[in-house]
Design an enzyme around this catalytic site. Structure first.
Site, PDB file in Angstrom:
ATOM      1  N   ASP A   9     -19.124 101.908  16.830  1.00 50.32           N
ATOM      2  CA  ASP A   9     -20.387 101.302  17.266  1.00 50.32           C
ATOM      3  C   ASP A   9     -21.395 102.418  17.545  1.00 50.32           C
ATOM      4  OD1 ASP A   9     -21.261  98.422  18.990  1.00 50.32           O
ATOM      5  OD2 ASP A   9     -22.422 100.265  19.240  1.00 50.32           O
ATOM      6  N   GLU A 105     -22.171  98.061  14.048  1.00 44.13           N
ATOM      7  CA  GLU A 105     -20.811  97.956  14.546  1.00 44.13           C
ATOM      8  C   GLU A 105     -19.875  97.490  13.435  1.00 44.13           C
ATOM      9  OE1 GLU A 105     -20.834  94.996  17.551  1.00 44.13           O
ATOM     10  OE2 GLU A 105     -18.679  95.069  17.857  1.00 44.13           O
TER      11      GLU A 105
HETATM   12  P1  TTP Z   1     -25.594  97.164  20.764  1.00 41.65           P
HETATM   13  O1  TTP Z   1     -24.587  97.957  20.008  1.00 41.65           O
HETATM   14  O2  TTP Z   1     -25.120  96.100  21.666  1.00 41.65           O
HETATM   15  O3  TTP Z   1     -26.485  98.114  21.666  1.00 41.65           O
HETATM   16  P2  TTP Z   1     -27.002  99.582  21.393  1.00 41.65           P
HETATM   17  O4  TTP Z   1     -26.510 100.089  20.094  1.00 41.65           O
HETATM   18  O5  TTP Z   1     -28.487  99.584  21.580  1.00 41.65           O
HETATM   19  O6  TTP Z   1     -26.369 100.383  22.591  1.00 41.65           O
HETATM   20  P3  TTP Z   1     -24.827 100.823  22.803  1.00 41.65           P
HETATM   21  O7  TTP Z   1     -24.855 102.299  22.878  1.00 41.65           O
HETATM   22  O8  TTP Z   1     -24.435 100.190  24.085  1.00 41.65           O
HETATM   23  O9  TTP Z   1     -24.054 100.311  21.647  1.00 41.65           O
HETATM   24  O10 TTP Z   1     -26.604  96.513  19.769  1.00 41.65           O
HETATM   25  C1  TTP Z   1     -27.039  97.158  18.584  1.00 41.65           C
HETATM   26  C2  TTP Z   1     -28.480  96.883  18.294  1.00 41.65           C
HETATM   27  O11 TTP Z   1     -28.716  95.483  18.203  1.00 41.65           O
HETATM   28  C3  TTP Z   1     -29.404  97.373  19.386  1.00 41.65           C
HETATM   29  O12 TTP Z   1     -29.774  98.727  19.230  1.00 41.65           O
HETATM   30  C4  TTP Z   1     -30.569  96.440  19.279  1.00 41.65           C
HETATM   31  C5  TTP Z   1     -29.975  95.151  18.742  1.00 41.65           C
HETATM   32  N1  TTP Z   1     -29.841  94.182  19.850  1.00 41.65           N
HETATM   33  C6  TTP Z   1     -30.817  93.207  20.017  1.00 41.65           C
HETATM   34  O13 TTP Z   1     -31.752  93.100  19.226  1.00 41.65           O
HETATM   35  N2  TTP Z   1     -30.683  92.349  21.056  1.00 41.65           N
HETATM   36  C7  TTP Z   1     -29.666  92.424  21.971  1.00 41.65           C
HETATM   37  O14 TTP Z   1     -29.602  91.628  22.902  1.00 41.65           O
HETATM   38  C8  TTP Z   1     -28.676  93.439  21.805  1.00 41.65           C
HETATM   39  C9  TTP Z   1     -27.546  93.569  22.774  1.00 41.65           C
HETATM   40  C10 TTP Z   1     -28.820  94.307  20.735  1.00 41.65           C
HETATM   41 MG    MG Z   2     -24.455  99.977  19.568  1.00 41.71          MG
END
Ligand code: TTP
Ligand code: MG
Length: 393
Positions: A9, A105
Protein backbone atom coordinates in the site's frame (compact mmCIF):
# COMPACT_ATOMS: atom_id res chain seq x y z
CA UNK A 1 4.29 -25.08 2.42
CA UNK A 2 2.98 -21.74 3.64
CA UNK A 3 2.07 -19.19 1.02
CA UNK A 4 4.05 -15.97 0.74
CA UNK A 5 1.62 -13.13 0.29
CA UNK A 6 2.46 -9.48 0.18
CA UNK A 7 0.13 -6.58 0.77
CA UNK A 8 1.54 -3.41 -0.70
CA UNK A 9 0.00 0.00 0.00
CA UNK A 10 1.44 3.36 -1.02
CA UNK A 11 1.90 5.92 1.72
CA UNK A 12 -0.26 9.05 1.58
CA UNK A 13 -0.83 8.25 -2.06
CA UNK A 14 -2.46 11.35 -3.58
CA UNK A 15 -0.26 13.65 -1.54
CA UNK A 16 2.90 11.69 -2.35
CA UNK A 17 2.20 11.94 -6.08
CA UNK A 18 1.98 15.71 -5.67
CA UNK A 19 5.19 15.76 -3.63
CA UNK A 20 7.04 13.63 -6.17
CA UNK A 21 6.06 16.14 -8.83
CA UNK A 22 6.81 19.20 -6.74
CA UNK A 23 9.65 18.61 -4.24
CA UNK A 24 8.85 21.89 -2.48
CA UNK A 25 5.91 20.09 -0.92
CA UNK A 26 8.10 17.45 0.68
CA UNK A 27 8.31 17.34 4.46
CA UNK A 28 5.35 19.69 4.81
CA UNK A 29 1.76 19.29 5.91
CA UNK A 30 -0.07 18.78 2.62
CA UNK A 31 -3.70 17.93 1.98
CA UNK A 32 -5.31 16.75 -1.23
CA UNK A 33 -9.04 17.31 -1.39
CA UNK A 34 -9.62 20.91 -2.29
CA UNK A 35 -9.33 24.45 -1.04
CA UNK A 36 -10.15 24.82 2.63
CA UNK A 37 -12.89 27.35 1.90
CA UNK A 38 -14.76 24.84 -0.19
CA UNK A 39 -17.08 22.14 0.94
CA UNK A 40 -15.62 18.67 0.82
CA UNK A 41 -13.30 16.45 2.72
CA UNK A 42 -9.66 15.47 2.95
CA UNK A 43 -8.85 12.66 0.50
CA UNK A 44 -5.24 12.26 1.53
CA UNK A 45 -3.09 13.94 4.16
CA UNK A 46 0.71 13.85 4.37
CA UNK A 47 2.14 12.30 7.49
CA UNK A 48 3.27 15.78 8.55
CA UNK A 49 -0.37 16.89 8.34
CA UNK A 50 -1.50 13.81 10.24
CA UNK A 51 0.63 14.96 13.16
CA UNK A 52 -1.94 17.76 13.51
CA UNK A 53 -4.79 15.27 13.61
CA UNK A 54 -5.75 15.53 9.95
CA UNK A 55 -7.03 12.42 8.22
CA UNK A 56 -8.97 11.23 5.20
CA UNK A 57 -12.66 11.97 5.40
CA UNK A 58 -12.24 15.03 7.63
CA UNK A 59 -14.08 18.15 6.40
CA UNK A 60 -11.64 20.55 4.80
CA UNK A 61 -12.83 23.36 7.07
CA UNK A 62 -11.89 21.30 10.13
CA UNK A 63 -8.53 20.44 8.60
CA UNK A 64 -7.87 24.13 8.06
CA UNK A 65 -8.79 24.97 11.64
CA UNK A 66 -6.42 22.32 13.00
CA UNK A 67 -3.57 23.13 10.64
CA UNK A 68 -3.94 26.47 8.84
CA UNK A 69 -0.37 26.29 7.55
CA UNK A 70 -1.12 23.12 5.57
CA UNK A 71 -0.91 23.33 1.80
CA UNK A 72 -4.28 22.46 0.30
CA UNK A 73 -4.31 20.98 -3.19
CA UNK A 74 -7.28 20.31 -5.40
CA UNK A 75 -5.83 17.13 -6.82
CA UNK A 76 -6.03 15.54 -10.23
CA UNK A 77 -7.50 12.12 -10.61
CA UNK A 78 -6.10 11.26 -14.04
CA UNK A 79 -2.65 11.88 -12.60
CA UNK A 80 -3.27 9.48 -9.71
CA UNK A 81 -4.67 6.91 -12.06
CA UNK A 82 -1.55 7.08 -14.20
CA UNK A 83 0.64 6.69 -11.12
CA UNK A 84 -1.51 3.77 -10.05
CA UNK A 85 -1.08 2.03 -13.38
CA UNK A 86 2.68 2.44 -13.22
CA UNK A 87 2.66 1.10 -9.65
CA UNK A 88 0.67 -1.98 -10.68
CA UNK A 89 2.97 -2.53 -13.67
CA UNK A 90 5.99 -2.62 -11.38
CA UNK A 91 4.28 -5.15 -9.12
CA UNK A 92 3.37 -7.34 -12.08
CA UNK A 93 7.08 -7.60 -12.90
CA UNK A 94 7.59 -9.46 -9.63
CA UNK A 95 4.78 -11.98 -9.82
CA UNK A 96 1.87 -12.67 -12.15
CA UNK A 97 -0.38 -13.29 -9.17
CA UNK A 98 -1.38 -9.69 -8.66
CA UNK A 99 -4.67 -8.48 -7.28
CA UNK A 100 -5.18 -4.73 -7.28
CA UNK A 101 -7.44 -3.71 -4.43
CA UNK A 102 -7.64 0.01 -4.95
CA UNK A 103 -5.58 2.61 -6.77
CA UNK A 104 -2.71 2.37 -4.33
CA UNK A 105 -3.08 -1.06 -2.85
CA UNK A 106 -2.57 -4.61 -4.06
CA UNK A 107 -1.91 -8.16 -3.01
CA UNK A 108 0.89 -10.12 -4.60
CA UNK A 109 1.30 -13.85 -4.15
CA UNK A 110 5.04 -14.37 -4.48
CA UNK A 111 5.19 -17.98 -3.33
CA UNK A 112 8.16 -19.58 -5.05
CA UNK A 113 9.36 -16.36 -6.63
CA UNK A 114 11.02 -15.06 -3.49
CA UNK A 115 13.99 -17.39 -3.86
CA UNK A 116 15.11 -15.39 -6.89
CA UNK A 117 15.73 -12.49 -4.54
CA UNK A 118 17.07 -14.52 -1.64
CA UNK A 119 14.03 -14.12 0.59
CA UNK A 120 10.58 -12.53 0.67
CA UNK A 121 12.04 -9.77 2.75
CA UNK A 122 14.69 -8.99 0.15
CA UNK A 123 12.10 -9.23 -2.59
CA UNK A 124 9.88 -6.71 -0.78
CA UNK A 125 12.86 -4.40 -0.42
CA UNK A 126 13.48 -4.69 -4.17
CA UNK A 127 9.83 -3.83 -4.86
CA UNK A 128 9.98 -0.83 -2.57
CA UNK A 129 13.17 0.35 -4.22
CA UNK A 130 11.71 0.20 -7.71
CA UNK A 131 8.62 2.12 -6.62
CA UNK A 132 10.85 4.72 -5.00
CA UNK A 133 13.27 5.00 -7.92
CA UNK A 134 10.70 5.03 -10.69
CA UNK A 135 7.74 6.81 -9.11
CA UNK A 136 9.31 8.67 -6.20
CA UNK A 137 6.74 7.07 -3.91
CA UNK A 138 7.02 5.18 -0.64
CA UNK A 139 5.26 1.86 -0.29
CA UNK A 140 4.60 -0.11 2.86
CA UNK A 141 4.71 -3.87 2.55
CA UNK A 142 3.32 -6.60 4.77
CA UNK A 143 4.37 -10.21 4.18
CA UNK A 144 2.49 -13.17 5.61
CA UNK A 145 0.99 -16.54 4.81
CA UNK A 146 -2.47 -15.07 4.19
CA UNK A 147 -4.10 -11.89 3.00
CA UNK A 148 -5.58 -10.63 6.23
CA UNK A 149 -2.31 -10.88 8.17
CA UNK A 150 -0.31 -9.33 5.30
CA UNK A 151 -2.78 -6.45 5.24
CA UNK A 152 -2.59 -5.82 8.97
CA UNK A 153 1.21 -6.02 8.77
CA UNK A 154 1.52 -3.42 6.02
CA UNK A 155 -0.81 -1.02 7.83
CA UNK A 156 1.13 -1.48 11.02
CA UNK A 157 4.46 -0.88 9.31
CA UNK A 158 3.49 2.50 7.81
CA UNK A 159 5.03 4.75 6.70
CA UNK A 160 7.80 3.37 4.47
CA UNK A 161 7.48 0.07 6.27
CA UNK A 162 8.31 -3.56 5.66
CA UNK A 163 6.97 -6.10 8.10
CA UNK A 164 7.08 -9.85 7.76
CA UNK A 165 5.03 -12.21 9.90
CA UNK A 166 6.54 -15.67 9.86
CA UNK A 167 4.33 -18.67 9.18
CA UNK A 168 3.06 -19.97 12.47
CA UNK A 169 3.27 -16.55 14.10
CA UNK A 170 -0.02 -15.22 12.69
CA UNK A 171 -1.99 -15.52 15.90
CA UNK A 172 0.68 -14.22 18.21
CA UNK A 173 1.18 -11.28 15.86
CA UNK A 174 -2.50 -10.37 15.89
CA UNK A 175 -3.25 -11.13 19.53
CA UNK A 176 -2.13 -7.88 21.23
CA UNK A 177 -3.54 -5.55 18.56
CA UNK A 178 -6.70 -3.51 19.15
CA UNK A 179 -9.75 -4.92 17.36
CA UNK A 180 -10.02 -1.85 15.12
CA UNK A 181 -6.86 -3.02 13.34
CA UNK A 182 -8.62 -6.11 12.05
CA UNK A 183 -10.07 -5.83 8.55
CA UNK A 184 -13.82 -6.16 8.89
CA UNK A 185 -14.04 -4.37 12.17
CA UNK A 186 -15.38 -0.92 11.48
CA UNK A 187 -16.79 1.64 13.83
CA UNK A 188 -20.01 -0.23 14.40
CA UNK A 189 -18.49 -3.64 14.99
CA UNK A 190 -15.91 -2.03 17.24
CA UNK A 191 -18.67 -0.53 19.35
CA UNK A 192 -20.51 -3.81 19.63
CA UNK A 193 -17.36 -5.76 20.48
CA UNK A 194 -16.28 -3.24 23.08
CA UNK A 195 -19.75 -3.51 24.56
CA UNK A 196 -19.03 -7.21 24.96
CA UNK A 197 -15.76 -6.41 26.71
CA UNK A 198 -13.61 -7.33 23.70
CA UNK A 199 -10.76 -4.91 23.10
CA UNK A 200 -7.99 -6.91 21.44
CA UNK A 201 -7.89 -9.23 18.47
CA UNK A 202 -6.70 -11.94 20.86
CA UNK A 203 -9.85 -11.57 22.94
CA UNK A 204 -11.92 -11.70 19.78
CA UNK A 205 -10.12 -14.85 18.65
CA UNK A 206 -11.25 -16.83 21.68
CA UNK A 207 -14.88 -15.73 21.61
CA UNK A 208 -17.39 -18.50 21.04
CA UNK A 209 -18.30 -18.62 17.37
CA UNK A 210 -21.98 -18.79 18.24
CA UNK A 211 -21.82 -15.49 20.13
CA UNK A 212 -20.15 -13.77 17.19
CA UNK A 213 -22.67 -15.21 14.79
CA UNK A 214 -25.55 -14.03 16.91
CA UNK A 215 -24.20 -10.48 16.77
CA UNK A 216 -22.83 -10.30 13.26
CA UNK A 217 -24.58 -13.04 11.32
CA UNK A 218 -22.46 -14.72 8.69
CA UNK A 219 -19.77 -12.04 9.06
CA UNK A 220 -19.24 -13.26 12.62
CA UNK A 221 -17.50 -16.36 11.40
CA UNK A 222 -15.28 -14.39 9.05
CA UNK A 223 -14.31 -12.07 11.90
CA UNK A 224 -13.49 -15.06 14.05
CA UNK A 225 -11.37 -16.63 11.33
CA UNK A 226 -9.49 -13.42 10.65
CA UNK A 227 -8.90 -12.87 14.36
CA UNK A 228 -7.30 -16.32 14.41
CA UNK A 229 -5.13 -15.54 11.42
CA UNK A 230 -7.10 -17.95 9.25
CA UNK A 231 -7.79 -16.71 5.76
CA UNK A 232 -7.69 -18.96 2.72
CA UNK A 233 -8.73 -16.34 0.20
CA UNK A 234 -6.60 -16.57 -2.89
CA UNK A 235 -4.81 -13.69 -4.50
CA UNK A 236 -7.14 -13.49 -7.46
CA UNK A 237 -6.23 -11.56 -10.59
CA UNK A 238 -9.01 -9.11 -11.42
CA UNK A 239 -11.79 -10.35 -13.57
CA UNK A 240 -11.19 -13.90 -12.43
CA UNK A 241 -14.79 -14.27 -11.45
CA UNK A 242 -17.34 -12.41 -13.49
CA UNK A 243 -20.23 -14.38 -12.16
CA UNK A 244 -21.07 -17.02 -9.60
CA UNK A 245 -23.87 -19.52 -10.00
CA UNK A 246 -25.21 -22.79 -8.68
CA UNK A 247 -27.79 -25.06 -10.20
CA UNK A 248 -29.34 -28.39 -9.56
CA UNK A 249 -31.26 -30.94 -11.57
CA UNK A 250 -34.20 -32.64 -9.89
CA UNK A 251 -34.40 -36.40 -9.78
CA UNK A 252 -37.93 -36.05 -11.06
CA UNK A 253 -39.40 -33.10 -12.98
CA UNK A 254 -41.53 -31.03 -10.65
CA UNK A 255 -43.97 -28.14 -10.22
CA UNK A 256 -43.91 -28.43 -6.45
CA UNK A 257 -43.60 -24.84 -5.28
CA UNK A 258 -42.23 -25.51 -1.78
CA UNK A 259 -39.60 -27.82 -3.26
CA UNK A 260 -38.62 -25.28 -5.91
CA UNK A 261 -38.31 -22.45 -3.40
CA UNK A 262 -36.45 -24.57 -0.85
CA UNK A 263 -33.96 -25.57 -3.53
CA UNK A 264 -33.65 -21.97 -4.56
CA UNK A 265 -32.94 -20.96 -0.99
CA UNK A 266 -30.20 -23.55 -0.67
CA UNK A 267 -28.62 -22.49 -3.95
CA UNK A 268 -28.91 -18.80 -3.00
CA UNK A 269 -27.06 -19.44 0.23
CA UNK A 270 -24.27 -21.18 -1.62
CA UNK A 271 -23.98 -18.34 -4.10
CA UNK A 272 -24.10 -15.77 -1.27
CA UNK A 273 -21.44 -17.68 0.64
CA UNK A 274 -19.08 -17.65 -2.29
CA UNK A 275 -19.71 -13.95 -2.88
CA UNK A 276 -18.73 -13.17 0.67
CA UNK A 277 -15.78 -15.51 0.49
CA UNK A 278 -14.55 -13.47 -2.46
CA UNK A 279 -15.41 -10.22 -0.73
CA UNK A 280 -17.70 -9.19 -3.58
CA UNK A 281 -21.17 -7.81 -4.02
CA UNK A 282 -23.44 -8.46 -6.96
CA UNK A 283 -25.71 -6.10 -8.83
CA UNK A 284 -27.41 -8.66 -11.02
CA UNK A 285 -29.35 -11.80 -10.11
CA UNK A 286 -30.26 -14.38 -12.75
CA UNK A 287 -32.66 -17.27 -12.44
CA UNK A 288 -32.30 -20.23 -14.74
CA UNK A 289 -35.01 -22.79 -15.36
CA UNK A 290 -34.91 -25.81 -17.59
CA UNK A 291 -38.27 -27.34 -18.24
CA UNK A 292 -39.10 -31.00 -18.73
CA UNK A 293 -38.96 -30.49 -22.49
CA UNK A 294 -35.41 -29.14 -22.10
CA UNK A 295 -36.25 -25.60 -23.07
CA UNK A 296 -34.17 -23.33 -20.90
CA UNK A 297 -35.01 -19.82 -19.85
CA UNK A 298 -33.08 -17.23 -17.88
CA UNK A 299 -34.66 -14.27 -16.14
CA UNK A 300 -32.60 -11.42 -14.84
CA UNK A 301 -33.07 -8.64 -12.34
CA UNK A 302 -30.73 -5.75 -11.55
CA UNK A 303 -30.56 -4.71 -7.93
CA UNK A 304 -30.60 -1.07 -6.98
CA UNK A 305 -27.38 -1.59 -5.09
CA UNK A 306 -24.82 -4.35 -4.81
CA UNK A 307 -25.53 -7.07 -2.29
CA UNK A 308 -23.91 -10.17 -0.88
CA UNK A 309 -26.92 -11.17 1.14
CA UNK A 310 -28.36 -14.68 0.76
CA UNK A 311 -31.78 -13.25 1.48
CA UNK A 312 -31.62 -10.64 -1.27
CA UNK A 313 -30.46 -13.21 -3.79
CA UNK A 314 -33.19 -15.59 -2.69
CA UNK A 315 -35.96 -12.96 -2.62
CA UNK A 316 -35.03 -11.79 -6.10
CA UNK A 317 -34.85 -15.38 -7.32
CA UNK A 318 -38.27 -16.24 -5.92
CA UNK A 319 -39.82 -13.23 -7.58
CA UNK A 320 -38.35 -14.24 -10.92
CA UNK A 321 -39.42 -17.83 -10.33
CA UNK A 322 -43.03 -16.91 -9.56
CA UNK A 323 -43.23 -14.76 -12.65
CA UNK A 324 -41.82 -17.53 -14.82
CA UNK A 325 -44.09 -20.21 -13.34
CA UNK A 326 -47.15 -18.04 -13.89
CA UNK A 327 -46.48 -18.16 -17.60
CA UNK A 328 -47.05 -21.87 -18.15
CA UNK A 329 -47.71 -25.23 -16.65
CA UNK A 330 -44.57 -27.10 -17.64
CA UNK A 331 -42.68 -29.05 -15.04
CA UNK A 332 -39.19 -27.97 -14.05
CA UNK A 333 -36.19 -30.17 -14.60
CA UNK A 334 -33.40 -27.88 -13.42
CA UNK A 335 -33.24 -24.72 -11.36
CA UNK A 336 -30.27 -22.41 -11.00
CA UNK A 337 -29.45 -19.05 -9.53
CA UNK A 338 -26.51 -16.84 -10.38
CA UNK A 339 -25.12 -13.42 -9.67
CA UNK A 340 -23.07 -11.18 -11.92
CA UNK A 341 -21.96 -7.60 -12.29
CA UNK A 342 -19.70 -8.12 -9.31
CA UNK A 343 -18.28 -5.16 -7.48
CA UNK A 344 -16.25 -4.53 -4.40
CA UNK A 345 -18.22 -3.26 -1.48
CA UNK A 346 -17.21 -0.05 -0.06
CA UNK A 347 -15.59 3.19 0.10
CA UNK A 348 -16.89 6.30 -1.46
CA UNK A 349 -14.16 7.21 -3.85
CA UNK A 350 -16.03 10.37 -4.67
CA UNK A 351 -15.06 12.14 -1.52
CA UNK A 352 -13.33 14.84 -3.43
CA UNK A 353 -16.38 17.01 -3.76
CA UNK A 354 -15.15 19.08 -6.64
CA UNK A 355 -14.19 16.15 -8.80
CA UNK A 356 -16.97 13.79 -7.86
CA UNK A 357 -17.88 13.42 -11.47
CA UNK A 358 -14.42 12.32 -12.54
CA UNK A 359 -14.19 10.02 -9.61
CA UNK A 360 -17.42 8.38 -10.54
CA UNK A 361 -16.18 7.88 -14.06
CA UNK A 362 -13.05 6.36 -12.66
CA UNK A 363 -15.10 4.01 -10.57
CA UNK A 364 -16.96 2.86 -13.60
CA UNK A 365 -13.88 2.60 -15.75
CA UNK A 366 -11.92 0.58 -13.26
CA UNK A 367 -14.69 -1.53 -11.87
CA UNK A 368 -12.24 -4.05 -10.56
CA UNK A 369 -10.76 -1.59 -8.14
CA UNK A 370 -11.76 -2.64 -4.78
CA UNK A 371 -13.24 -0.06 -2.61
CA UNK A 372 -11.50 -0.05 0.62
CA UNK A 373 -14.21 0.35 3.12
CA UNK A 374 -17.26 -1.65 3.63
CA UNK A 375 -17.77 -5.25 3.99
CA UNK A 376 -21.45 -5.14 3.94
CA UNK A 377 -23.99 -6.59 5.36
CA UNK A 378 -25.86 -9.64 5.69
CA UNK A 379 -29.39 -9.01 6.72
CA UNK A 380 -30.78 -12.15 8.10
CA UNK A 381 -33.70 -10.37 9.63
CA UNK A 382 -32.82 -11.38 13.12
CA UNK A 383 -29.38 -9.81 13.12
CA UNK A 384 -28.39 -6.26 12.66
CA UNK A 385 -27.15 -4.79 9.50
CA UNK A 386 -23.41 -4.90 9.53
CA UNK A 387 -21.88 -2.30 7.36
CA UNK A 388 -18.30 -2.09 8.25
CA UNK A 389 -14.86 -1.48 7.10
CA UNK A 390 -13.67 -4.50 5.32
CA UNK A 391 -10.58 -3.46 3.52
CA UNK A 392 -9.47 -6.11 1.24
CA UNK A 393 -11.70 -8.01 1.46
P1 TTP B 1 -5.30 5.10 1.55
O1 TTP B 1 -4.28 4.09 1.17
O2 TTP B 1 -6.35 4.71 2.51
O3 TTP B 1 -4.61 6.38 2.17
P2 TTP B 1 -3.24 7.07 1.81
O4 TTP B 1 -2.53 6.33 0.75
O5 TTP B 1 -3.51 8.51 1.53
O6 TTP B 1 -2.46 6.99 3.18
P3 TTP B 1 -1.79 5.69 3.87
O7 TTP B 1 -0.35 6.03 4.00
O8 TTP B 1 -2.46 5.58 5.19
O9 TTP B 1 -2.04 4.53 2.99
O10 TTP B 1 -6.02 5.62 0.26
C1 TTP B 1 -5.34 5.80 -0.97
C2 TTP B 1 -5.83 7.01 -1.70
O11 TTP B 1 -7.24 6.93 -1.92
C3 TTP B 1 -5.62 8.29 -0.93
O12 TTP B 1 -4.34 8.86 -1.14
C4 TTP B 1 -6.73 9.17 -1.43
C5 TTP B 1 -7.83 8.20 -1.81
N1 TTP B 1 -8.87 8.22 -0.75
C6 TTP B 1 -10.01 8.99 -0.94
O13 TTP B 1 -10.20 9.61 -1.98
N2 TTP B 1 -10.93 9.00 0.06
C7 TTP B 1 -10.77 8.34 1.24
O14 TTP B 1 -11.63 8.40 2.11
C8 TTP B 1 -9.59 7.56 1.43
C9 TTP B 1 -9.36 6.81 2.71
C10 TTP B 1 -8.66 7.55 0.41
MG1 MG C 1 -2.23 4.23 0.88
Amino acid sequence: MARQIMHIDLDAFFVSVEQAENPELKGKPVVVGGRPDRRGVVASASYEARAFGLHAGMPLATAYRLCPQAIFIEGSFPKYRRASQRFMTILADFSPFLEPVSLDEAYLDVTGFESIYGSSHQMAAAIKKRIKDELGLCASVGIASCKVVAKVASELSKPDGLLEVAAGEERSFLTPLPIAKLPGVGKKAERILKGLGINTIGELSIMPLATLKSHFGVSGEILWRYANGIDDRKVAPPGAAKSISRETTFGKDTRDHPLLTATLRYLSERVGGELRQRGKQARCVTLKLRYADFTTITRRHTLRQGSDSDQTIFDTGVELLNKALSQGKRKVRLIGIGVSNLTEPGRQLDMLDSSAQRLRQLNEAIDRIRKKYGFTAIQTGRTLLLKEIFPTT
